[in-house]
Design a protein around this motif. Structure first.
Motif, PDB file in Angstrom:
ATOM      1  N   UNK A   1      26.097  52.963  82.911  1.00  0.00           N
ATOM      2  CA  UNK A   1      26.862  54.137  83.327  1.00  0.00           C
ATOM      3  C   UNK A   1      25.923  55.179  83.918  1.00  0.00           C
ATOM      4  N   UNK A   2      24.752  55.353  83.289  1.00  0.00           N
ATOM      5  CA  UNK A   2      23.796  56.312  83.819  1.00  0.00           C
ATOM      6  C   UNK A   2      23.341  55.911  85.220  1.00  0.00           C
ATOM      7  N   UNK A   3      23.126  54.610  85.418  1.00  0.00           N
ATOM      8  CA  UNK A   3      22.699  54.130  86.730  1.00  0.00           C
ATOM      9  C   UNK A   3      23.772  54.406  87.780  1.00  0.00           C
ATOM     10  N   UNK A   4      25.041  54.244  87.402  1.00  0.00           N
ATOM     11  CA  UNK A   4      26.138  54.527  88.319  1.00  0.00           C
ATOM     12  C   UNK A   4      26.160  56.008  88.693  1.00  0.00           C
ATOM     13  N   UNK A   5      25.993  56.878  87.693  1.00  0.00           N
ATOM     14  CA  UNK A   5      25.977  58.322  87.942  1.00  0.00           C
ATOM     15  C   UNK A   5      24.826  58.676  88.883  1.00  0.00           C
ATOM     16  N   UNK A   6      23.662  58.092  88.626  1.00  0.00           N
ATOM     17  CA  UNK A   6      22.486  58.335  89.467  1.00  0.00           C
ATOM     18  C   UNK A   6      22.754  57.896  90.900  1.00  0.00           C
ATOM     19  N   UNK A   7      23.309  56.705  91.063  1.00  0.00           N
ATOM     20  CA  UNK A   7      23.556  56.166  92.405  1.00  0.00           C
ATOM     21  C   UNK A   7      24.547  57.029  93.182  1.00  0.00           C
ATOM     22  N   UNK A   8      25.600  57.477  92.512  1.00  0.00           N
ATOM     23  CA  UNK A   8      26.605  58.304  93.189  1.00  0.00           C
ATOM     24  C   UNK A   8      25.992  59.630  93.644  1.00  0.00           C
ATOM     25  N   UNK A   9      25.211  60.247  92.752  1.00  0.00           N
ATOM     26  CA  UNK A   9      24.605  61.534  93.101  1.00  0.00           C
ATOM     27  C   UNK A   9      23.573  61.376  94.211  1.00  0.00           C
ATOM     28  N   UNK A  10      22.937  60.192  94.283  1.00  0.00           N
ATOM     29  CA  UNK A  10      21.927  59.955  95.322  1.00  0.00           C
ATOM     30  C   UNK A  10      22.572  59.671  96.676  1.00  0.00           C
TER      31      UNK A  10
END
Length: 380
Positions: A66-75
């Protein structure tokens, strides 16, 4: 002249941003009567943003995907994050400016760069704006807003990432990673090297940042079963993990293992260790380097930490061991031949460590002139 500084930090997304703020606040008083106001940026967004910040710990502990998904979206869509945060913080931030009347704004968290710059731009408020990157290599584009007057980078690696995001090189200052001074007070205690042979007790420390994540139990068991050692485990704010580790390891390895919660005296534990096992947290890495204790990196959060293990290897600050099955061999290699590899790591750490980073950053911030600021605005 810069006399009044507004620092936008974060209290709940790990402990790193607070640590950086503390390291700078140690140096500001040396430059006269400098007023520094430190504000949790998430608090400016009310309950909604504070809840987002407080979710960081549970998410990074329990759901790296989930953290990786949040990171990817913000990037991929940093403008969306900037617009949402801007909407949430606008009124409180404008009131804060009226109350504090800062000569300069310094941000220590990526979520408050583009959002605050949007507000300043829309309301035609001209205040020098400086960003201090709190990551080593893998930076989100939220750190790299070219409208900032200056971006202070801890490493050359982060500088090149900023330039890749479109920030002019002349706006980026590489000044090192600021670490609180107490971590440096015994930096050179190992100049002559030490010998961790099979007869001497090997003192190991296992930690994983302020939130306490990672397979600490298994790492500890491997060490305790295979080496003449003691193990200190720092579970951080993760109280449930601390309790589990005490129950599972305390009886079986009584007297050889001790479990700590969140501690303000982490440097004391590092100084009393021969090896530190840790996740690739930037602050913890640089604090361990300041304490001159070799690192074994056992993993990294996706996103902001994923390139940190390679960074540690590149600069020979430690070794990487992401498989618990290889821990025995890695440790055996480090302590063989009178701890030749361990002492080699210590020598490279002493070369890399920059105990003047916080002071250099503060001196630069205080040197920002109105003329520099106006030129910077014309460049945008």
């Amino acid at each position: 002249m810069i006399n009044n500084i507004l620092v936008i930090s974060s209290n709940f997304t790990g402990h790193g941003h607070k640590s950086i703020a503390e390291s700078l606040c140690e140096k500001f008083p040396k430059n006269g009567n400098i007023k520094v106001n430190i504000v949790d940026g998430f608090s400016l967004g009310g309950t909604t943003l504070l809840n987002v910040a407080k979710a960081y710990g549970p998410i990074t502990r329990k759901s790296e995907n989930l953290w990786e998904l949040i990171w990817d979206i913000s990037s991929i869509k940093p403008s969306i994050v900037n617009e949402i945060v801007e909407l949430k913080i606008k009124d409180r931030f404008l009131n804060l400016l009226k109350e504090t009347k800062p000569d300069l704004i310094l941000t220590l968290h990526p979520n408050f760069n583009g959002s605050i710059l949007n507000i300043l731009e829309k309301y035609h408020i001209e205040i020098p704006f400086v960003t201090l990157i709190a990551d080593l290599v893998s930076i989100t584009p939220l750190w790299a807003d070219p409208r900032a007057d200056y971006i202070i980078s801890p490493t050359q690696e982060a500088k090149y990432k900023c330039m890749g995001y479109g920030v002019p090189e002349k706006k980026i200052k590489v000044l090192g990673f600021p670490v609180r001074s107490r971590f440096y007070s015994r930096t050179y205690r190992f100049e002559k090297g030490i010998d961790c042979n099979s007869k001497k007790l090997l003192k190991c420390m296992i930690m994983s940042g302020g939130e306490g994540v990672g397979n600490m139990k298994k790492i500890a068991a491997i060490l305790l079963e295979n080496f003449n050692c003691t193990v200190k485990i720092v579970a951080g704010r993760n109280k449930a993990l601390k309790n589990r580790l005490e129950k599972s390891l305390g009886k079986k390895y009584a007297g050889r293992v001790k479990v700590y919660g969140f501690t303000e005296n982490i440097q004391d534990l590092m100084w009393d260790s021969d090896i530190v096992f840790m996740r690739g947290s930037p602050n913890v890495i640089m604090e361990a380097v300041a304490c001159n204790v070799p690192l074994i990196i056992t993993g990294a959060l996706p996103g902001q930490e994923e390139e940190n293990p390679k960074f540690v290897e590149k600069h020979k600050l430690g070794v990487v061991c992401e498989s618990t099955g290889k821990i025995k061999d890695v440790v055996s290699n480090l302590i063989s031949n009178n701890s030749q590899e361990l002492n080699k790591i210590r020598r490279f750490q002493r070369v890399y460590a920059n105990m003047d980073a916080a002071e250099n950053i503060v001196n630069f911030i205080l040197s920002v002139k109105d003329a520099d600021f106006l030129v910077s605005k014309m460049d945008v």
